[in-house]
Design a protein around this motif. Structure first.
Motif, PDB file in Angstrom:
ATOM      1  N   SER A 292       0.932  -1.049  -0.212  1.00  0.00           N
ATOM      2  CA  SER A 292      -0.128  -0.136  -0.016  1.00  0.00           C
ATOM      3  C   SER A 292       0.975   1.227   0.019  1.00  0.00           C
ATOM      4  CB  SER A 292      -0.791   0.123   1.196  1.00  0.00           C
ATOM      5  OG  SER A 292      -1.598   1.285   1.414  1.00  0.00           O
ATOM      6  N   PRO A 295       0.865   5.071   4.664  1.00  0.00           N
ATOM      7  CA  PRO A 295       2.077   4.596   5.698  1.00  0.00           C
ATOM      8  C   PRO A 295       1.185   4.314   6.963  1.00  0.00           C
ATOM      9  CG  PRO A 295       2.049   7.070   5.779  1.00  0.00           C
ATOM     10  CD  PRO A 295       1.106   6.545   4.547  1.00  0.00           C
ATOM     11  N   TRP A 299       2.803  -3.638   8.052  1.00  0.00           N
ATOM     12  CA  TRP A 299       3.681  -4.023   6.972  1.00  0.00           C
ATOM     13  C   TRP A 299       4.655  -2.801   6.653  1.00  0.00           C
ATOM     14  CZ3 TRP A 299       3.740  -1.533   2.382  1.00  0.00           C
ATOM     15  CH2 TRP A 299       4.730  -2.313   1.333  1.00  0.00           C
ATOM     16  N   TRP A 300       3.985  -1.506   6.724  1.00  0.00           N
ATOM     17  CA  TRP A 300       4.799  -0.488   6.393  1.00  0.00           C
ATOM     18  C   TRP A 300       5.910  -0.413   7.165  1.00  0.00           C
ATOM     19  CZ3 TRP A 300       4.814   4.313   9.377  1.00  0.00           C
ATOM     20  CH2 TRP A 300       5.576   5.423   8.800  1.00  0.00           C
ATOM     21  N   GLU A 301       5.968  -0.565   8.352  1.00  0.00           N
ATOM     22  CA  GLU A 301       7.123  -0.335   9.229  1.00  0.00           C
ATOM     23  C   GLU A 301       8.076  -1.621   9.097  1.00  0.00           C
ATOM     24  OE1 GLU A 301       5.649  -0.307  13.396  1.00  0.00           O
ATOM     25  OE2 GLU A 301       4.739   1.734  13.183  1.00  0.00           O
ATOM     26  N   ARG A 304       9.036  -1.534   4.601  1.00  0.00           N
ATOM     27  CA  ARG A 304       9.539  -0.732   3.903  1.00  0.00           C
ATOM     28  C   ARG A 304      10.503   0.193   4.854  1.00  0.00           C
ATOM     29  NH1 ARG A 304       5.179   2.651   0.522  1.00  0.00           N
ATOM     30  NH2 ARG A 304       5.512   0.866  -0.560  1.00  0.00           N
TER      31      ARG A 304
END
Length: 662
Positions: A292, A295, A299-301, A304
């Protein structure tokens, strides 16, 4: 050497070194080299001494249960047997076995061992129905106001601890932090453990569980008469073990034999497996949409920002979420969220400048504001009360993530501290959260049934139950751990370190070596201490997470994740789905009679007669289909032992090098 010059039988030194080599995982070749050099006994002599140790351990084990009350824990041990040159009678195969441990029962009233007969068999409620029938009320379905208040105080302390540990300028307040408020702490004591011989019995069925139980009792030398004299015996295991024992007690409830009917067993599901379930509950719900552009999700943390190896997570994932990386992710993420929260609510533009002069009262005041705004249901309700066009979904999601992750961290620290009251308070909340659709209803049922059952026990039995739910192998504060984790660690030593190699690998060898594991480890520690070999376990503590925490905190600040932003943008509304408030969803379901319908006497009698209409419980059937809670084995890794301060583990190669240097 001088002793051997006087008498070839004066080989105490060589015997200890031989046991050290065996305990360190050395192979036959190294043992024989050192034996010919006069530094150790031969490999065959080591095997003879191992047999003597095994016989002595079994004798001591049988004597133990004749002197004081004990409880047992068992777990499956799966081993792959690889054959290089296969034949009709020798092919690759996968064996399922079981290991177990007997643990003396701690008396919480006298702070000593428990004499035989302290918990007579009659203290256990008689099983009269096929299914468990609980005389429960609405107070059993939700945490009480007192428990909610205790949990809130402990979560507030966790916020202050995380802030002081992760904001360097607050380091001068470490001593002023104090201890977390106690609820029902277990008295600090040293737990003894006595492994029973490994057995080639698969416990994953009712018949297998019966064979495992009778085999363990036979190893302990216990008969029906001994069980009557001994009294009740707690047995710990994962959710599968708990379920199988429950079914056996149901099927054999009319049996008159103590062993055959499992009349002495008191079921307890393992808190380590509950901890793994709680971790997965948080990560699956807050994982977010992979790839996605928005933020704010785990998953973002994880992928990414921290650039970790991608892992599978989410309720729709085909594989179970791995616990070890999830556990570490929640620790790093929560620390970063707390640090950013203090930056927002400390009242100054420069967090470090404020922290350098802050007092403990200042920290307490800011922690209260951070908790109310960013880590509580009240904070979520406040931002959700805004007009729909002003809602910030990303900000709402992060508040829920903060609250749920804080519950998990409180559970982890409560176990380490040995405060079983704090553990139960978190279980009460998880029981409600796991009632939500498409989560973990099996664990919700297990927690509800266990807590409701012990609340109706005799007060003496209840206290024994709770205060033996954790163990402490060192007798030091902050060294408690779960009973089922203790057994997982024994499996690691038996399967990885002490298992024979090649054609020598057999269940006969495992049954002999498992009862000697801790004697061998004591020999290893004796040699290390005598020769001042460094404690390798101290070199494998958790790596510093400062950079990771700061990276996440900077990203939270730049993206304003923990601030309410009106009309955050079209990206937010199109690619960010609102995260469910599992506590709210579970509370709604728990408020219906359907939630705990199967524990009521009326439904149990109807089920026994086969007259329950399937249309009466469609929601329950749908929940079971979407549960995604299939039991999976947890393979303990070396990292698990690195995190255990009381169990230093040395690399085999390093130990062999040290042995060679001798």
């Amino acid at each position: 050497m001088l002793s051997m010059a006087r008498s070839q039988k004066a080989n105490n030194y060589q015997v200890v070194i031989g046991m050290f080599l065996l305990a360190s995982g050395a192979v036959k070749r190294e043992m024989e080299v050192l034996a010919h050099a006069g530094l150790s006994i031969s490999y065959s002599a080591i095997q003879e001494h191992l047999t003597l140790l095994s016989d002595e351990a079994l004798k001591r084990l049988k004597q133990l249960v004749k002197e004081k009350m004990c409880f047992i824990v068992w777990d499956n041990l799966n081993i792959a047997f690889r054959v290089e040159s296969q034949r009709l009678n020798s092919t690759n195969h996968f064996d399922n076995g079981t290991t177990g441990t007997a643990i003396p029962l701690w008396n919480p009233f006298t702070n000593s061992d428990t004499p035989l007969g302290t918990l007579p068999l009659g203290m256990k409620p008689t099983r009269a129905t096929t299914f468990s029938v609980l005389d429960w009320s609405s107070t059993d379905t939700l945490p009480s106001p007192t428990q909610a208040e205790e949990l809130g105080r402990c979560c507030g302390w966790q916020l202050r601890r995380l802030a002081i540990e992760n904001i360097p300028a607050l380091g001068h307040l470490k001593e002023a932090l104090g201890e977390c408020p106690e609820v029902d702490p277990i008295a600090v004591h040293q737990t003894e453990q006595y492994p029973v011989p490994a057995m080639h019995e698969d416990e994953s069925s009712m018949e297998g569980t019966i064979r495992v139980y009778t085999t363990i009792l036979r190893s302990l030398g216990i008969t029906d008469a001994d069980l009557r004299a001994h009294g009740l015996m707690f047995n710990d295991g994962d959710l599968l073990t708990d379920s199988l024992v429950d079914k056996i007690e149901s099927a054999r409830r009319n049996s008159t034999g103590e062993t055959e009917g499992m009349k002495a067993t008191v079921r307890r599901f393992g808190l380590f497996h509950a901890k793994m379930a709680g971790c997965r509950l948080v990560v699956n719900e807050h994982w977010g949409k992979p790839n996605s552009l928005s933020p704010g999700s785990l998953w973002w943390e994880h992928n990414r920002l921290l650039k970790r190896k991608p892992m599978t997570a989410g309720w729709k994932a085909k594989k179970a979420t791995p616990w070890k990386p999830s556990h570490e992710l929640l620790q790093i993420s929560l620390a970063a969220h707390v640090k950013d929260g203090f930056r927002l609510h400390c009242g100054q533009a420069d967090l470090d400048a404020w922290a350098a002069t802050a007092t403990m009262d200042d920290v307490n005041a800011v922690a209260d504001r951070v908790h109310d705004k960013l880590f509580s249901t009240a904070g979520l309700d406040a931002v959700r009360a805004l007009r729909p066009e002003l809602r910030d979904i990303t900000h709402e999601n992060v508040i829920l993530l903060n609250r749920d992750a804080l519950f998990y961290i409180e559970f982890v620290f409560a176990i380490k501290k040995g405060d079983i009251g704090r553990v139960v308070n978190v279980l009460r909340v998880w029981m409600v959260m796991m009632r939500s659709n498409k989560t973990m209803p099996k664990y919700a049922d297990a927690i509800f049934e266990t807590l409701a059952r012990i609340d109706r026990y005799d007060p003496v039995l209840k206290r024994f139950f709770l205060h033996n739910w954790l163990v402490n192998l060192t007798g030091r504060p902050y060294s408690s751990k779960e009973v089922d984790l203790l057994q997982e660690h024994q499996n690691f030593w038996a399967k990885i370190i002490y298992n024979a190699k090649g054609v020598n690998r057999s269940w006969e060898w495992l049954s002999k070596i498992t009862v000697c594991i801790f004697t061998l480890r004591e020999a290893m520690r004796t040699v290390q201490k005598t020769y001042k070999i460094p404690a390798y376990g101290e070199r494998h503590t958790v790596p510093d997470m400062t950079k990771e925490v700061q990276t996440l905190a900077d990203a939270l600040r730049d993206e304003k994740i923990q601030e309410h932003v009106n009309n955050r943008g079209s990206v937010d509304s199109s690619s960010v789905a609102p995260v469910r408030d599992l506590l709210e969803e579970g509370s709604k379901y728990a408020d219906t009679r359907t939630a705990f319908k199967k524990f009521t006497p009326e439904v149990r009698r109807a089920e026994n007669l086969g007259v329950v209409d399937a249309e009466e419980v469609p929601e329950a059937e749908e929940r079971e289909e979407d549960a995604g809670t299939t039991e999976e084995d947890y393979d303990v890794t070396e990292e698990d032992l690195y995190l255990d301060e009381e169990e230093p583990y040395a690399h085999v190669d390093t130990l062999l090098a040290a042995a060679a240097e001798l």
